[in-house]
Design an enzyme around this catalytic site. Structure first.
Site, mmCIF file in Angstrom:
data_model
loop_
_atom_site.group_PDB
_atom_site.id
_atom_site.type_symbol
_atom_site.label_atom_id
_atom_site.label_comp_id
_atom_site.label_asym_id
_atom_site.label_seq_id
_atom_site.Cartn_x
_atom_site.Cartn_y
_atom_site.Cartn_z
ATOM 1 N N SER A 253 0.782 -1.169 -0.018
ATOM 2 C CA SER A 253 0.137 0.058 -0.095
ATOM 3 C C SER A 253 0.781 1.334 0.056
ATOM 4 O O SER A 253 2.059 1.277 0.483
ATOM 5 C CB SER A 253 -1.070 0.090 1.035
ATOM 6 O OG SER A 253 -0.076 0.273 2.317
ATOM 7 N N LYS A 254 0.310 2.097 -0.575
ATOM 8 C CA LYS A 254 1.095 3.615 -0.621
ATOM 9 C C LYS A 254 0.867 3.960 0.582
ATOM 10 O O LYS A 254 2.266 4.923 1.258
ATOM 11 C CB LYS A 254 0.193 4.462 -1.456
ATOM 12 C CG LYS A 254 0.848 6.052 -1.539
ATOM 13 C CD LYS A 254 0.171 6.804 -2.502
ATOM 14 C CE LYS A 254 0.630 8.368 -2.731
ATOM 15 N NZ LYS A 254 -0.242 9.052 -3.665
ATOM 16 N N ARG A 255 0.074 3.790 1.657
ATOM 17 C CA ARG A 255 0.059 4.462 2.934
ATOM 18 C C ARG A 255 1.486 4.031 3.617
ATOM 19 O O ARG A 255 1.661 4.627 4.519
ATOM 20 C CB ARG A 255 -1.046 4.144 3.582
ATOM 21 C CG ARG A 255 -1.343 4.424 5.164
ATOM 22 C CD ARG A 255 -2.505 4.001 5.918
ATOM 23 N NE ARG A 255 -3.785 4.441 5.110
ATOM 24 C CZ ARG A 255 -5.052 4.064 5.515
ATOM 25 N NH1 ARG A 255 -4.972 2.966 6.424
ATOM 26 N NH2 ARG A 255 -6.082 4.099 4.920
ATOM 27 N N GLY A 257 4.064 2.885 2.718
ATOM 28 C CA GLY A 257 5.254 3.264 1.897
ATOM 29 C C GLY A 257 6.090 2.055 1.222
ATOM 30 O O GLY A 257 7.219 2.282 1.330
#
Length: 481
Positions: A253-255, A257
């Site tokens: 996930s982008k959250r 990183g």
């Protein structure tokens, strides 16, 4: 038959690790079979287009050693390779499907669709387009077209029966048409093709023999096959790839990183290590070998050894790969990569980066560890006198005070402040004192570094800091004691 694979990303941002792995598998398979690896930019969804994202795709693939044989910047016999530049190619094919009864004009407005959709949901149903415009007469369709009524072109999907196909990874797949097929839009109101339609047209026109893509398209493939059959075209070989997961339950996930290639580059991972590890997340060479160059991967790659279970992207395992690659770097290359990380905390200092690099190269797994590891060289951190206590070295704060008082004048008398000279001056004094080396060197190192774990010992750090700063820090230590 020449093998032709393609990587067809959308320019919507940074390169996801899952997408990068898809590109890698396509590249390796094409090269293993003496074929062509094609890059196609799928930018039909202009609302999601991100300025500069196409260049990110180019830079990422090139940086990872995956040069394409045909693509937007290098050209080729079946260009253009950017879908928006192929816009005029798609409508004739959609009209061909209309003529054969496999597609039709739809004039429903978004407002009308929303009303019918909400009414259908209110009855507990799952909405699919209800084929209302399929039943318009030819005269009604021509009248609406003549009047300039906005329209889309929809596929006339079957509502009964099954669709089956074979996949290299997942084997024989069968889907009920009633569950998976719908009258999806082929051409949007703005004249642009949808992803699903352009994908089929482009793969055929570009001669793609093997479609390697994420497993999220498994249930969409019957729609693509319907179109292939409607045109009378040969269906390519399908290779659906499992998802790259953070763990058994969570995707990258982008959250967190951990979703994008750039996330890991920014953290200080080497591209070679990242590619080497990534290829193993979903594929195995059939033996215990782990480390490969990109050329060695071409030789070893076997499409039939792709896994059908989700690949877990284990950062601890990646760290092991990265550490191994870091240790193998030539000293000059290591220092070149390490310099920006040193500069974060040491910029403007007189620290010898070459010697510092020699001390830290075997101590890190990722380059982003360096600022915290060497920050004490820029400024002495706050520390407790309890740090002087070391049972193994038989050191206490009281012993430390005596050591610092004794060895400060010894160090102050050294004219040539060189690591070897410092060592050769101090060691005989320790021997004459009858004390153990550790009893002396431990408090000296604590005094000048303020930390228990440092790359190198007292001599290395004293040389790095210089005579003036070393003596100043020893004075600071005495003042604390």
């Amino acid at each position: 038959m020449e093998v032709r694979t393609r990587f067809a990303p959308s320019p919507t941002g940074f390169m996801h690790l899952g997408g990068l792995r898809t590109a890698l598998y396509n590249y390796l398979f094409a090269k293993k079979n003496g074929g062509k690896f094609i890059l196609r930019i799928e930018d039909t969804d202009q609302e999601r287009y991100v300025e500069g994202a196409t260049e990110v795709i180019y830079d990422t693939l090139k940086g990872c050693g995956m040069d394409w044989d045909e693509g937007p910047d290098v050209g080729g016999p079946v260009g253009p390779y950017i879908q928006s530049e192929r816009k005029d190619m798609y409508l004739p094919y959609a009209k061909q499907l209309i003529a054969s009864g496999h597609a039709y004009y739809c004039f429903c407005s978004e407002c009308e669709l929303n009303e019918r959709r909400e009414a259908f949901k209110a009855q507990g149903g799952v909405w699919k387009y209800d084929k209302q415009c399929l039943h318009l007469s030819r005269e009604e369709v021509e009248a609406k077209l003549a009047a300039g009524t906005p329209y889309v072109i929809r596929m006339n999907a079957p509502t009964e029966g099954d669709t089956s196909y074979d996949d290299v990874v997942f084997g024989h797949m069968t889907f009920h048409n009633a569950d998976t097929m719908d009258d999806m839009v082929l051409i949007k109101q703005d004249g642009m093709p949808t992803y699903n339609f352009a994908n089929v047209i482009d793969d055929h026109l570009m001669g793609i023999t093997h479609v390697m893509r994420g497993m999220e398209y498994l249930s969409s493939t019957p729609k693509y096959n319907y179109l292939y059959n409607a045109f009378g075209w040969e269906i390519p070989t399908y290779v659906h790839l499992t998802t790259v997961m953070r763990d058994a339950q969570h995707k990258l996930s982008k959250r967190d990183g951990d979703a994008f290639y750039s996330d890991f580059v920014d953290k200080g991972y080497l591209t070679e290590a990242l590619i080497n590890y990534l290829v193993l997340v979903g594929w195995n060479p059939g033996n215990d070998r782990e480390f490969f160059t990109i050329d060695e991967l071409v030789d070893a790659f076997d499409i039939h050894r792709l896994n059908n279970a989700p690949g877990i992207f284990d950062v601890a395992k990646l760290n092991y790969f990265n550490e191994t690659y870091i240790k193998q770097l030539a000293p000059e290359k290591f220092m070149e990569i390490a310099k920006p990380w040193f500069d974060q905390v040491l910029d403007g200092s007189k620290i010898n980066y070459k010697r510092l690099s020699e001390l830290v190269q075997t101590r890190i797994q990722v380059f982003n560890e360096l600022p915290a590891m060497v920050g004490y060289l820029a400024a002495l951190p706050e520390y407790s006198n309890d740090l002087y206590t070391n049972k193994k070295s038989k050191c206490t704060p009281e012993v430390a005070k005596t050591v610092l008082e004794t060895y400060k004048p010894v160090l102050a008398a050294i004219d040539n402040w060189d690591e070897t000279v410092i060592h050769d001056t101090v060691m005989p004094v320790i021997a004459e004192s009858g004390m153990k080396n550790g009893t002396v060197l431990w408090p000296l190192r604590i005094a000048i570094t303020g930390t228990a774990n440092t790359p190198g010992g007292f001599f290395e750090n004293a040389a790095l800091l210089g005579k003036e700063e070393t003596l100043r820090r020893i004075d600071d230590g005495l003042a604390r004691l």
